[in-house]
Design a protein around this motif. Structure first.
Motif, PDB file in Angstrom:
ATOM      1  N   ARG A 110      52.781  31.483  32.324  1.00  0.00           N
ATOM      2  CA  ARG A 110      52.300  32.264  31.189  1.00  0.00           C
ATOM      3  C   ARG A 110      50.785  32.452  31.285  1.00  0.00           C
ATOM      4  O   ARG A 110      50.269  33.555  31.102  1.00  0.00           O
ATOM      5  CB  ARG A 110      52.666  31.553  29.885  1.00  0.00           C
ATOM      6  N   SER A 111      50.078  31.381  31.639  1.00  0.00           N
ATOM      7  CA  SER A 111      48.619  31.480  31.756  1.00  0.00           C
ATOM      8  C   SER A 111      48.214  32.435  32.866  1.00  0.00           C
ATOM      9  O   SER A 111      47.284  33.220  32.711  1.00  0.00           O
ATOM     10  CB  SER A 111      48.016  30.109  32.042  1.00  0.00           C
ATOM     11  N   VAL A 112      48.902  32.360  33.989  1.00  0.00           N
ATOM     12  CA  VAL A 112      48.539  33.221  35.128  1.00  0.00           C
ATOM     13  C   VAL A 112      48.686  34.693  34.743  1.00  0.00           C
ATOM     14  O   VAL A 112      47.819  35.515  35.044  1.00  0.00           O
ATOM     15  CB  VAL A 112      49.407  32.883  36.363  1.00  0.00           C
ATOM     16  N   PHE A 113      49.781  35.032  34.059  1.00  0.00           N
ATOM     17  CA  PHE A 113      49.985  36.440  33.700  1.00  0.00           C
ATOM     18  C   PHE A 113      49.057  36.884  32.571  1.00  0.00           C
ATOM     19  O   PHE A 113      48.764  38.059  32.411  1.00  0.00           O
ATOM     20  CB  PHE A 113      51.449  36.683  33.293  1.00  0.00           C
ATOM     21  N   PHE A 114      48.606  35.915  31.788  1.00  0.00           N
ATOM     22  CA  PHE A 114      47.790  36.249  30.621  1.00  0.00           C
ATOM     23  C   PHE A 114      46.314  36.341  30.967  1.00  0.00           C
ATOM     24  O   PHE A 114      45.560  37.101  30.349  1.00  0.00           O
ATOM     25  CB  PHE A 114      48.029  35.183  29.539  1.00  0.00           C
ATOM     26  N   ILE A 115      45.862  35.605  31.982  1.00  0.00           N
ATOM     27  CA  ILE A 115      44.422  35.468  32.200  1.00  0.00           C
ATOM     28  C   ILE A 115      43.700  36.763  32.592  1.00  0.00           C
ATOM     29  O   ILE A 115      42.518  36.909  32.269  1.00  0.00           O
ATOM     30  CB  ILE A 115      44.110  34.304  33.178  1.00  0.00           C
ATOM     31  N   PRO A 116      44.352  37.756  33.212  1.00  0.00           N
ATOM     32  CA  PRO A 116      43.618  39.006  33.453  1.00  0.00           C
ATOM     33  C   PRO A 116      43.066  39.643  32.173  1.00  0.00           C
ATOM     34  O   PRO A 116      42.094  40.392  32.231  1.00  0.00           O
ATOM     35  CB  PRO A 116      44.666  39.916  34.105  1.00  0.00           C
ATOM     36  N   THR A 117      43.652  39.316  31.014  1.00  0.00           N
ATOM     37  CA  THR A 117      43.131  39.828  29.753  1.00  0.00           C
ATOM     38  C   THR A 117      41.670  39.424  29.546  1.00  0.00           C
ATOM     39  O   THR A 117      40.936  40.069  28.812  1.00  0.00           O
ATOM     40  CB  THR A 117      43.983  39.310  28.575  1.00  0.00           C
ATOM     41  N   ALA A 118      41.252  38.338  30.219  1.00  0.00           N
ATOM     42  CA  ALA A 118      39.857  37.885  30.097  1.00  0.00           C
ATOM     43  C   ALA A 118      38.901  38.841  30.801  1.00  0.00           C
ATOM     44  O   ALA A 118      37.709  38.858  30.523  1.00  0.00           O
ATOM     45  CB  ALA A 118      39.709  36.487  30.688  1.00  0.00           C
TER      46      ALA A 118
ATOM     47  N   TRP B 136      47.462  45.648  35.205  1.00  0.00           N
ATOM     48  CA  TRP B 136      47.008  44.286  35.480  1.00  0.00           C
ATOM     49  C   TRP B 136      46.304  43.707  34.259  1.00  0.00           C
ATOM     50  O   TRP B 136      46.512  42.552  33.893  1.00  0.00           O
ATOM     51  CB  TRP B 136      46.065  44.289  36.697  1.00  0.00           C
ATOM     52  N   LEU B 137      45.484  44.521  33.605  1.00  0.00           N
ATOM     53  CA  LEU B 137      44.688  44.020  32.492  1.00  0.00           C
ATOM     54  C   LEU B 137      45.514  43.780  31.236  1.00  0.00           C
ATOM     55  O   LEU B 137      45.218  42.877  30.469  1.00  0.00           O
ATOM     56  CB  LEU B 137      43.557  45.004  32.171  1.00  0.00           C
ATOM     57  N   GLN B 138      46.535  44.609  30.965  1.00  0.00           N
ATOM     58  CA  GLN B 138      47.164  44.505  29.650  1.00  0.00           C
ATOM     59  C   GLN B 138      48.575  43.922  29.643  1.00  0.00           C
ATOM     60  O   GLN B 138      49.086  43.612  28.582  1.00  0.00           O
ATOM     61  CB  GLN B 138      47.128  45.863  28.927  1.00  0.00           C
ATOM     62  N   LEU B 139      49.206  43.758  30.817  1.00  0.00           N
ATOM     63  CA  LEU B 139      50.588  43.250  30.806  1.00  0.00           C
ATOM     64  C   LEU B 139      50.693  41.885  30.124  1.00  0.00           C
ATOM     65  O   LEU B 139      51.599  41.661  29.323  1.00  0.00           O
ATOM     66  CB  LEU B 139      51.131  43.139  32.232  1.00  0.00           C
ATOM     67  N   GLY B 140      49.759  40.985  30.427  1.00  0.00           N
ATOM     68  CA  GLY B 140      49.827  39.637  29.868  1.00  0.00           C
ATOM     69  C   GLY B 140      49.757  39.648  28.354  1.00  0.00           C
ATOM     70  O   GLY B 140      50.443  38.882  27.676  1.00  0.00           O
ATOM     71  N   PHE B 141      48.948  40.541  27.829  1.00  0.00           N
ATOM     72  CA  PHE B 141      48.788  40.658  26.382  1.00  0.00           C
ATOM     73  C   PHE B 141      50.116  41.035  25.711  1.00  0.00           C
ATOM     74  O   PHE B 141      50.556  40.384  24.761  1.00  0.00           O
ATOM     75  CB  PHE B 141      47.718  41.712  26.103  1.00  0.00           C
TER      76      PHE B 141
ATOM     77  N   ALA C 179      53.010  36.132  40.344  1.00  0.00           N
ATOM     78  CA  ALA C 179      51.819  35.343  40.010  1.00  0.00           C
ATOM     79  C   ALA C 179      50.741  35.517  41.070  1.00  0.00           C
ATOM     80  O   ALA C 179      49.561  35.673  40.761  1.00  0.00           O
ATOM     81  CB  ALA C 179      52.196  33.871  39.851  1.00  0.00           C
ATOM     82  N   VAL C 180      51.173  35.511  42.354  1.00  0.00           N
ATOM     83  CA  VAL C 180      50.194  35.695  43.430  1.00  0.00           C
ATOM     84  C   VAL C 180      49.529  37.066  43.296  1.00  0.00           C
ATOM     85  O   VAL C 180      48.296  37.195  43.404  1.00  0.00           O
ATOM     86  CB  VAL C 180      50.878  35.529  44.809  1.00  0.00           C
ATOM     87  N   LEU C 181      50.335  38.103  43.028  1.00  0.00           N
ATOM     88  CA  LEU C 181      49.771  39.449  42.857  1.00  0.00           C
ATOM     89  C   LEU C 181      48.738  39.461  41.726  1.00  0.00           C
ATOM     90  O   LEU C 181      47.680  40.068  41.843  1.00  0.00           O
ATOM     91  CB  LEU C 181      50.868  40.459  42.544  1.00  0.00           C
ATOM     92  N   PHE C 182      49.050  38.764  40.625  1.00  0.00           N
ATOM     93  CA  PHE C 182      48.129  38.753  39.488  1.00  0.00           C
ATOM     94  C   PHE C 182      46.831  38.017  39.808  1.00  0.00           C
ATOM     95  O   PHE C 182      45.808  38.278  39.190  1.00  0.00           O
ATOM     96  CB  PHE C 182      48.809  38.097  38.268  1.00  0.00           C
ATOM     97  N   LEU C 183      46.891  37.090  40.761  1.00  0.00           N
ATOM     98  CA  LEU C 183      45.693  36.301  41.060  1.00  0.00           C
ATOM     99  C   LEU C 183      44.831  36.939  42.146  1.00  0.00           C
ATOM    100  O   LEU C 183      43.670  36.542  42.329  1.00  0.00           O
ATOM    101  CB  LEU C 183      46.079  34.872  41.453  1.00  0.00           C
TER     102      LEU C 183
ATOM    103  N   TYR D  40      40.816  36.269  43.421  1.00  0.00           N
ATOM    104  CA  TYR D  40      40.517  35.805  44.784  1.00  0.00           C
ATOM    105  C   TYR D  40      39.495  36.737  45.437  1.00  0.00           C
ATOM    106  O   TYR D  40      38.535  36.273  46.071  1.00  0.00           O
ATOM    107  CB  TYR D  40      41.826  35.737  45.582  1.00  0.00           C
ATOM    108  N   LEU D  41      39.672  38.042  45.268  1.00  0.00           N
ATOM    109  CA  LEU D  41      38.757  38.994  45.899  1.00  0.00           C
ATOM    110  C   LEU D  41      37.336  38.836  45.369  1.00  0.00           C
ATOM    111  O   LEU D  41      36.361  38.950  46.118  1.00  0.00           O
ATOM    112  CB  LEU D  41      39.234  40.428  45.669  1.00  0.00           C
ATOM    113  N   LEU D  42      37.213  38.579  44.058  1.00  0.00           N
ATOM    114  CA  LEU D  42      35.883  38.378  43.476  1.00  0.00           C
ATOM    115  C   LEU D  42      35.165  37.224  44.159  1.00  0.00           C
ATOM    116  O   LEU D  42      34.000  37.335  44.542  1.00  0.00           O
ATOM    117  CB  LEU D  42      36.002  38.037  41.986  1.00  0.00           C
ATOM    118  N   VAL D  43      35.888  36.101  44.302  1.00  0.00           N
ATOM    119  CA  VAL D  43      35.258  34.909  44.870  1.00  0.00           C
ATOM    120  C   VAL D  43      35.003  35.111  46.364  1.00  0.00           C
ATOM    121  O   VAL D  43      33.915  34.835  46.866  1.00  0.00           O
ATOM    122  CB  VAL D  43      36.155  33.675  44.626  1.00  0.00           C
ATOM    123  N   ARG D  44      35.992  35.630  47.055  1.00  0.00           N
ATOM    124  CA  ARG D  44      35.856  35.830  48.501  1.00  0.00           C
ATOM    125  C   ARG D  44      34.665  36.724  48.806  1.00  0.00           C
ATOM    126  O   ARG D  44      33.803  36.383  49.615  1.00  0.00           O
ATOM    127  CB  ARG D  44      37.132  36.466  49.055  1.00  0.00           C
TER     128      ARG D  44
END
Lengths: 299, 279
Positions: A107-115, A171-176, B22-26, B30-34
């Motif tokens: 849940r956190s991984v999908f939500f964090i792009p909202t940041a 990417w930005l809004q799905l988690g929301f 999850a990997v796709l979302f991250l 990763y690109l920012l840091v790399r």
């Protein structure tokens, strides 16, 4: 006695509500009225009305290309982003809801792009993932299949720029929206499913279609409306992803920005545009209230 | 037995699919840091390396010492704007929400309709009218112009009103009988007992203040008044800033919110679920 108590309440009421209403008057009511006046005047490089021109500004905005094009751009954008956001965020919510182990983590991984802000996300999309040269991530992947690099955000034919535009917002809004669906899924009583299983339904599509979806109705309606209204106000990613001299996709707010704050500084036509957009969104709100039956004052 | 096997295969498939997503979302993080910790040659190199040969942490001090890039100033502006935006909105809208919910004033309903009507038009749509007003106040390129017009959110006031309508009345009435009046009851009883809700609204308001772009772009016409979002956008569109600085600057710009997300997630999730609309 009663009268003085009422007067006392008036004083207390305005003590609480006064600062807010004063601000609302100055920063919401006054600007809109002022703009309404400006929209009937010629006002270039000045915010005081000069020559009265009647409906000329409106006529120009509605007839000439850029503003009307921007309404088309919004429509195309909404046709992509609304169904995709709905399907993907519902899908994520259903899957995350089913997880027994590591649910909070996913849940956190999908939500964090909202940041992330639209500016930062656009920067990553434009300079790294969809960079048009060979080292852009998408082109690196294409290179594995011996495909030539694609200039994602520059070429208009084929209009591949929609891929970065749509994916960045996803990417930005799905988690929301996933969080909204998750909250609604948790409200569905488990007995409904148990009863269905006793009646011989198997877990899967049937129960999803006949129990989950109907139970999510009000959240689904809210998500669709919110994504449409958000798409209507789209500005940040269009401004930052596409070079400003390229007329590939300009949203209504981007066109207004160019008219009012670009070289022309035309506040008359800019105001007319703002009035048209406000009127459209009020009409949509009223219509949807009528159709869905919650047009009555919220209370 | 068959059922058990099907169940476990299904579970494995669900976890595999979720992990891929999850990997796709991250990847963007990763690109920012790399890229932020690499040299420009490494970023533009044709072959893809997972990480640069050596992590260039000195990119951070290079960014802050680059006289051509007003990054530190823009971060400071963003902190000031987001913090004052949050505190101001909470104060003004919570007071108004309480007044509208609780104080028996003859015209309270009319005032409330005056608030409701503003909810129909999103504030972004009327940025031209707002700019006209703020420029005639002389607040262009001024932090006042960035902060003050955004404090009077009809939506936040509406949320506070709905929340206070559900606040247990008995608590306040006891306080008012003790001679506190509405004002005293609000500060001594209502506010201390509404901290969870207020924190949820605060987190959401802070995020939208930090990430705001259109309004700061319109108001921040000279460099001194740029927020970090406007600064990043202008580095991006001007393309005079080198790549590794661009990426490390973005990474630093999202850091405060990533921390907020990790530390305050409880209030944030609650806030999103309650408010839905902002964000």
């Amino acid at each position: 006695m009663a009268r003085s108590a009422a007067r006392g309440h008036a004083w207390t009421f305005w003590l609480f509500v006064g600062p807010f209403m004063a601000g609302l008057a100055l920063f919401v009511y006054v600007p809109i009225l002022w703009s309404l006046v400006l929209s009937f005047h010629e006002a270039q490089n000045t915010v005081t009305p000069t020559v009265f021109v009647g409906f000329d500004n409106y006529r120009q905005m509605l007839s000439d290309g850029p503003f009307r094009e921007s309404l088309v751009t919004f429509t195309i954008f909404a046709l992509f982003i609304v169904p995709l956001t709905f399907a993907c965020s519902l899908g994520l919510a259903v899957v995350v809801h089913r997880l027994r182990f590591a649910r909070a983590f996913f849940r956190s991984v999908f939500f964090i792009p909202t940041a992330c802000s639209y500016v930062v996300a656009s920067l990553i999309w434009r300079m790294s993932i969809f960079n048009g040269v060979r080292f852009g991530l998408a082109n690196v992947l294409l290179g594995l299949f011996d495909h030539e690099p694609i200039a994602w955000l520059i070429q208009s034919d084929p209009p591949l720029y929609w891929i970065p535009i749509v994916t960045v917002r996803l990417w930005l809004q799905l988690g929301f929206y996933m969080i909204l669906f998750l909250a609604a899924l948790q409200q569905i009583p488990g007995e409904l499913y148990e009863a269905a299983y006793i009646d011989g339904a198997s877990p899967g599509w049937t129960t999803f279609r006949h129990i989950t979806l109907p139970q999510l109705r009000s959240t689904s309606v809210a998500v669709v409306l919110l994504t449409i209204i958000a798409a209507y106000q789209a500005f940040d990613e269009f401004y930052n992803l596409i070079h400003k001299d390229l007329n590939l996709a300009r949203t209504p707010l981007l066109q207004l920005y160019n008219i009012a704050l670009g070289n022309q500084q035309d506040y008359g036509r800019g105001s007319a545009g703002a009035m048209i957009l406000s009127l459209l969104i009020v009409l949509v709100t009223l219509l949807q209230g009528k159709l869905l039956g919650f047009g009555k004052p919220a209370d | 037995m068959v059922g058990y096997r099907r169940y476990s295969v299904g579970t494995v498939a669900v976890y595999a699919g979720t992990s891929v997503a999850a990997v796709l979302f991250l990847i963007p993080f990763y690109l920012l840091v790399r890229n932020g910790l690499a040299t420009d040659q490494e970023i533009t190199a044709p072959g893809w390396r997972f990480l640069p040969e050596k992590l260039h942490w000195e990119n951070i001090s290079e960014l802050f010492n680059d006289p051509a890039v007003p990054f530190a100033r823009s971060m400071l502006n963003s902190v000031v704007v987001a913090v004052l935006h949050t505190l101001g909105t909470l104060l003004v809208c919570s007071l108004a929400g309480y007044g509208l919910a609780r104080i028996p004033y003859r015209h309270a309903n009319k005032v409330f309709y005056g608030v409701l009507i503003t909810l129909m038009i999103p504030s972004a749509v009327t940025f031209v009218p707002s700019f006209v007003l703020v420029s005639s106040l002389g607040w262009v390129s001024d932090l006042r112009g960035l902060i003050i017009p955004g404090l009077f959110s009809g939506f936040t006031t509406f949320l506070f009103r709905q929340y206070f309508l559900g606040f247990p009345k008995e608590l306040e009435e006891a306080a008012r009988v003790d001679g506190l009046g509405y004002w005293g009851a609000y500060w001594r009883i209502v506010v201390p007992n509404s901290l969870n809700f207020t924190a949820a609204i605060a987190v959401i308001t802070f995020i939208s203040g930090w990430n705001a772009f259109l309004w700061p772009l319109v108001i921040g016409q000279d460099q001194e008044s740029w927020t970090v979002q406007v600064a990043l956008s202008s580095f991006l569109t001007a393309q005079t800033v080198n790549l590794h600085e661009l990426f490390i600057a973005s990474a630093i710009a999202i850091l405060p919110l990533v921390i907020v997300f990790v530390v305050l997630q409880r209030w944030l999730v609650q806030g999103v679920a309650q408010t839905g609309i902002k964000g």
